[in-house]
Scaffold this motif. Structure first.
Motif, mmCIF file in Angstrom:
data_model
loop_
_atom_site.group_PDB
_atom_site.id
_atom_site.type_symbol
_atom_site.label_atom_id
_atom_site.label_comp_id
_atom_site.label_asym_id
_atom_site.label_seq_id
_atom_site.Cartn_x
_atom_site.Cartn_y
_atom_site.Cartn_z
ATOM 1 N N VAL A 123 -3.813 -0.793 9.373
ATOM 2 C CA VAL A 123 -4.482 -1.470 8.262
ATOM 3 C C VAL A 123 -3.618 -2.647 7.827
ATOM 4 C CG1 VAL A 123 -5.423 -1.228 5.944
ATOM 5 C CG2 VAL A 123 -5.473 0.719 7.523
ATOM 6 N N PRO A 124 -4.174 -3.868 7.790
ATOM 7 C CA PRO A 124 -3.380 -5.048 7.376
ATOM 8 C C PRO A 124 -2.861 -4.895 5.954
ATOM 9 C CG PRO A 124 -5.444 -5.716 8.431
ATOM 10 C CD PRO A 124 -5.537 -4.231 8.192
ATOM 11 N N LEU A 125 -1.739 -5.552 5.688
ATOM 12 C CA LEU A 125 -1.115 -5.459 4.370
ATOM 13 C C LEU A 125 -2.054 -5.950 3.269
ATOM 14 C CD1 LEU A 125 1.337 -4.953 2.546
ATOM 15 C CD2 LEU A 125 2.152 -7.244 3.119
ATOM 16 N N GLY A 126 -2.779 -7.036 3.535
ATOM 17 C CA GLY A 126 -3.701 -7.556 2.527
ATOM 18 C C GLY A 126 -4.772 -6.553 2.150
ATOM 19 N N GLN A 127 -5.307 -5.837 3.138
ATOM 20 C CA GLN A 127 -6.331 -4.832 2.859
ATOM 21 C C GLN A 127 -5.756 -3.658 2.077
ATOM 22 O OE1 GLN A 127 -8.591 -3.653 6.298
ATOM 23 N NE2 GLN A 127 -8.973 -5.766 6.941
ATOM 24 N N ILE A 128 -4.515 -3.299 2.374
ATOM 25 C CA ILE A 128 -3.870 -2.211 1.644
ATOM 26 C C ILE A 128 -3.708 -2.590 0.177
ATOM 27 C CG2 ILE A 128 -1.752 -0.851 1.420
ATOM 28 C CD1 ILE A 128 -1.377 -1.113 4.420
ATOM 29 N N LEU A 129 -3.284 -3.822 -0.084
ATOM 30 C CA LEU A 129 -3.092 -4.270 -1.462
ATOM 31 C C LEU A 129 -4.419 -4.304 -2.224
ATOM 32 C CD1 LEU A 129 -0.518 -7.178 -0.935
ATOM 33 C CD2 LEU A 129 -0.065 -4.792 -1.545
ATOM 34 N N VAL A 130 -5.462 -4.784 -1.563
ATOM 35 C CA VAL A 130 -6.779 -4.846 -2.206
ATOM 36 C C VAL A 130 -7.309 -3.437 -2.479
ATOM 37 C CG1 VAL A 130 -9.199 -5.515 -1.870
ATOM 38 C CG2 VAL A 130 -7.371 -7.102 -1.268
ATOM 39 N N ASN A 176 -5.553 -0.740 -2.965
ATOM 40 C CA ASN A 176 -4.779 -0.145 -4.050
ATOM 41 C C ASN A 176 -5.237 -0.651 -5.414
ATOM 42 O OD1 ASN A 176 -3.183 1.247 -2.226
ATOM 43 N ND2 ASN A 176 -1.621 -0.339 -2.156
ATOM 44 N N ALA A 177 -5.521 -1.947 -5.501
ATOM 45 C CA ALA A 177 -5.847 -2.552 -6.787
ATOM 46 C C ALA A 177 -7.274 -2.261 -7.233
ATOM 47 C CB ALA A 177 -5.618 -4.056 -6.727
ATOM 48 N N PHE A 178 -8.228 -2.288 -6.296
ATOM 49 C CA PHE A 178 -9.633 -2.229 -6.682
ATOM 50 C C PHE A 178 -10.284 -0.860 -6.438
ATOM 51 C CE2 PHE A 178 -8.833 -6.744 -6.045
ATOM 52 C CZ PHE A 178 -9.363 -7.277 -7.208
ATOM 53 N N ILE A 179 -9.774 -0.103 -5.503
ATOM 54 C CA ILE A 179 -10.297 1.256 -5.295
ATOM 55 C C ILE A 179 -9.476 2.251 -6.101
ATOM 56 C CG2 ILE A 179 -10.727 3.080 -3.619
ATOM 57 C CD1 ILE A 179 -11.322 0.953 -1.578
ATOM 58 N N ILE A 201 -1.994 3.499 -17.102
ATOM 59 C CA ILE A 201 -1.342 2.229 -16.774
ATOM 60 C C ILE A 201 -0.077 2.460 -15.948
ATOM 61 C CG2 ILE A 201 -0.154 0.236 -17.759
ATOM 62 C CD1 ILE A 201 -2.096 0.422 -20.134
ATOM 63 N N ALA A 202 0.729 3.444 -16.350
ATOM 64 C CA ALA A 202 1.973 3.713 -15.627
ATOM 65 C C ALA A 202 1.703 4.134 -14.190
ATOM 66 C CB ALA A 202 2.775 4.790 -16.358
ATOM 67 N N LEU A 203 0.726 5.001 -13.978
ATOM 68 C CA LEU A 203 0.416 5.445 -12.628
ATOM 69 C C LEU A 203 -0.174 4.315 -11.787
ATOM 70 C CD1 LEU A 203 -1.054 9.051 -13.005
ATOM 71 C CD2 LEU A 203 1.126 8.366 -12.005
ATOM 72 N N ASN A 256 0.556 1.040 -7.073
ATOM 73 C CA ASN A 256 0.444 -0.244 -6.397
ATOM 74 C C ASN A 256 1.785 -0.738 -5.860
ATOM 75 O OD1 ASN A 256 -2.378 -1.875 -6.653
ATOM 76 N ND2 ASN A 256 -2.184 -0.384 -8.296
ATOM 77 N N ILE A 257 2.828 -0.606 -6.660
ATOM 78 C CA ILE A 257 4.145 -1.084 -6.226
ATOM 79 C C ILE A 257 4.696 -0.231 -5.091
ATOM 80 C CG2 ILE A 257 6.543 -1.415 -6.946
ATOM 81 C CD1 ILE A 257 5.459 -2.102 -9.753
ATOM 82 N N SER A 258 4.639 1.096 -5.242
ATOM 83 C CA SER A 258 5.209 1.972 -4.218
ATOM 84 C C SER A 258 4.411 1.919 -2.924
ATOM 85 C CB SER A 258 5.296 3.407 -4.741
ATOM 86 O OG SER A 258 4.008 3.900 -5.090
ATOM 87 N N ALA A 259 3.075 1.843 -3.014
ATOM 88 C CA ALA A 259 2.260 1.768 -1.805
ATOM 89 C C ALA A 259 2.496 0.459 -1.074
ATOM 90 C CB ALA A 259 0.786 1.928 -2.146
ATOM 91 N N ALA A 260 2.677 -0.644 -1.813
ATOM 92 C CA ALA A 260 2.980 -1.925 -1.181
ATOM 93 C C ALA A 260 4.336 -1.869 -0.474
ATOM 94 C CB ALA A 260 2.965 -3.042 -2.222
ATOM 95 N N ALA A 261 5.321 -1.250 -1.131
ATOM 96 C CA ALA A 261 6.641 -1.114 -0.511
ATOM 97 C C ALA A 261 6.558 -0.245 0.736
ATOM 98 C CB ALA A 261 7.623 -0.512 -1.518
ATOM 99 N N GLY A 262 5.765 0.826 0.675
ATOM 100 C CA GLY A 262 5.604 1.688 1.848
ATOM 101 C C GLY A 262 4.913 0.972 2.984
ATOM 102 N N ALA A 263 3.942 0.104 2.660
ATOM 103 C CA ALA A 263 3.237 -0.645 3.696
ATOM 104 C C ALA A 263 4.160 -1.630 4.387
ATOM 105 C CB ALA A 263 2.039 -1.380 3.088
#
Length: 228
Positions: free
Chosen positions: A37-44, A46-49, A134-136, A141-148
């Motif tokens: 899965v591309p990084l851009g799709q992972i970020l999207v 995480n943020a919107f789903i 908000i905290a979760l 988002n931050i941890s999943a992006a770092a993992g990706a």
């Protein structure tokens, strides 16, 4: 910071929860990246789903070759529990303004609802919900992006055993819910149904068949004793 954690039990519990969420977020990012899965799709995603269990499920089903319809249906069924969650917290927590209700609905998780309902005072209930949500959201988002980002450098997931992380993560998400006999019966029956139908059905459908096991959670009507 330490003084706040000592005097504010909500902040302390949310901090501990976020620490655990970091591990799950890192694992999801690495799994999704290793699955192609591309990084851009992972970020999207995480943020919107923003649906941890459904995101794990979607990546796993997509990697197994499931159809888009099966992935969407499985995600909808998995997140159907949010409907009663919304009824449980209602206007008391989310308020009656549409922007707040939309944002609060997006931040809704099992943990934010549980933390809110655990509070007796309405003001503390609202505070617990929004603080947890908000905290979760930020933590995920931050941890999943770092993992990706880290996972993209690992290459083939089979080489390092990352392919086993997906079922392990889902198992970790499931185990805390198995607190009574009904939950155990449903989990075991669902696993048996999924395993039994896997050789005969397309990828993604066995997990939907496993939902039939939910019938075991229905209350069994008691027979009335016959009058002598």
């Amino acid at each position: 910071m330490r003084s706040i954690l000592r005097t504010d039990p909500i902040a302390r519990d949310v901090t501990a929860l976020c620490a655990a969420a970091v591990v799950v977020g890192l694992s999801f990012g690495a799994i999704a990246s290793a699955a192609g899965v591309p990084l851009g799709q992972i970020l999207v995603m995480n943020a919107f789903i923003y649906a941890g269990g459904a995101q794990f499920l979607a990546v796993g089903l997509a990697g197994a070759g499931a159809t888009a319809a099966a992935i969407v249906l499985a995600g909808l069924l998995l997140n159907a529990r949010h409907l009663p969650f919304g009824l449980a917290i209602g206007n008391e927590v989310l308020g009656d303004r549409r922007p707040a209700r939309l944002l609060g609905s997006h931040l809704m998780t099992d943990e934010s609802v549980a933390f809110a309902l655990a509070q007796d005072d309405p003001a503390r209930r609202r505070r617990a919900y929004w603080m947890t949500g908000i905290a979760l959201f930020l933590t995920w988002n931050i941890s999943a992006a770092a993992g990706a980002v880290a996972g993209s450098a690992l290459g083939d997931p089979n080489t390092f055993g990352i392919d086993a992380a997906f079922p392990a993560a889902l198992l970790a998400l499931t185990l805390p819910s198995l607190k009574d006999r009904a939950s155990v019966r449903v989990a075991v029956a669902g696993a048996v149904l999924a395993l039994a139908t896997t050789p005969f059905l397309p990828a993604g459908l066995p997990v939907l068949v496993a939902l039939v096991a939910l019938a075991l959670a229905l209350p069994v009507p008691k027979r009335k004793a016959a009058k002598s």
